[in-house]
Design a protein around this motif. Sequence first.
Motif, PDB file in Angstrom:
ATOM      1  N   ALA A 101      47.819  51.927  10.225  1.00 26.82           N
ATOM      2  CA  ALA A 101      46.633  51.123   9.650  1.00 26.82           C
ATOM      3  C   ALA A 101      45.715  50.415  10.801  1.00 26.82           C
ATOM      4  N   PHE A 102      46.300  49.784  11.704  1.00 24.74           N
ATOM      5  CA  PHE A 102      45.773  49.142  12.851  1.00 24.74           C
ATOM      6  C   PHE A 102      45.093  50.003  13.654  1.00 24.74           C
ATOM      7  N   LYS A 103      45.581  51.422  14.036  1.00 24.99           N
ATOM      8  CA  LYS A 103      44.961  52.498  14.805  1.00 24.99           C
ATOM      9  C   LYS A 103      43.843  52.861  14.058  1.00 24.99           C
ATOM     10  N   ALA A 104      43.515  53.008  12.717  1.00 27.03           N
ATOM     11  CA  ALA A 104      42.655  53.402  11.905  1.00 27.03           C
ATOM     12  C   ALA A 104      41.454  52.334  11.939  1.00 27.03           C
ATOM     13  N   HIS A 105      41.825  51.317  11.988  1.00 19.69           N
ATOM     14  CA  HIS A 105      40.985  49.817  12.021  1.00 19.69           C
ATOM     15  C   HIS A 105      40.169  49.896  13.314  1.00 19.69           C
ATOM     16  N   VAL A 106      41.002  50.184  14.493  1.00 18.07           N
ATOM     17  CA  VAL A 106      40.478  50.071  15.923  1.00 18.07           C
ATOM     18  C   VAL A 106      39.538  51.444  15.902  1.00 18.07           C
ATOM     19  N   GLU A 107      39.748  52.519  15.491  1.00 19.06           N
ATOM     20  CA  GLU A 107      39.173  53.587  15.658  1.00 19.06           C
ATOM     21  C   GLU A 107      37.851  53.529  15.051  1.00 19.06           C
ATOM     22  N   ARG A 108      37.560  52.751  13.838  1.00 20.41           N
ATOM     23  CA  ARG A 108      36.406  52.550  13.154  1.00 20.41           C
ATOM     24  C   ARG A 108      35.544  51.666  13.625  1.00 20.41           C
ATOM     25  N   ALA A 109      36.051  50.794  14.126  1.00 20.67           N
ATOM     26  CA  ALA A 109      35.398  49.675  15.023  1.00 20.67           C
ATOM     27  C   ALA A 109      34.331  50.150  16.117  1.00 20.67           C
ATOM     28  N   PRO A 110      33.145  49.643  16.008  1.00 19.16           N
ATOM     29  CA  PRO A 110      31.897  50.106  17.267  1.00 19.16           C
ATOM     30  C   PRO A 110      32.484  49.944  18.525  1.00 19.16           C
TER      31      PRO A 110
END
Length: 110
Positions: A101-110
């Motif tokens: 979930a953290f990886k997905a969040h980081v990859e979504r961030a601009p």
Amino acid sequence: MSAAAGIDRTLAALADPARRRVIELLREQPRRAGELADAVGLNPPALSRHLRTLKATGLIEESHPAFDARVRIYSLRPQAMTELKCWLEETEQLWTIQLGAFKAHVERAP
């Protein structure tokens, strides 16, 4: 005893390096108390205290050969680690989910 209490007792028993060494030695084969004392480098009374702790937590068991009841042979009880292994697997799954979930969040961030 609850599963959590059993895990706590197992972890407390395994926290000591001498007890972990006993477990490592017994993984190879059952051994007499004297063999364990020599291999771990402890005097018999000190080793006896560690063996009592390991027996109380169910990590090892003691038997006596038919030829001499004074001789004590110690061996592992693998089923004692079952609760700990389950807890570790559940914890690993939780971390895998959290890190995913953290990886997905980081990859979504601009």
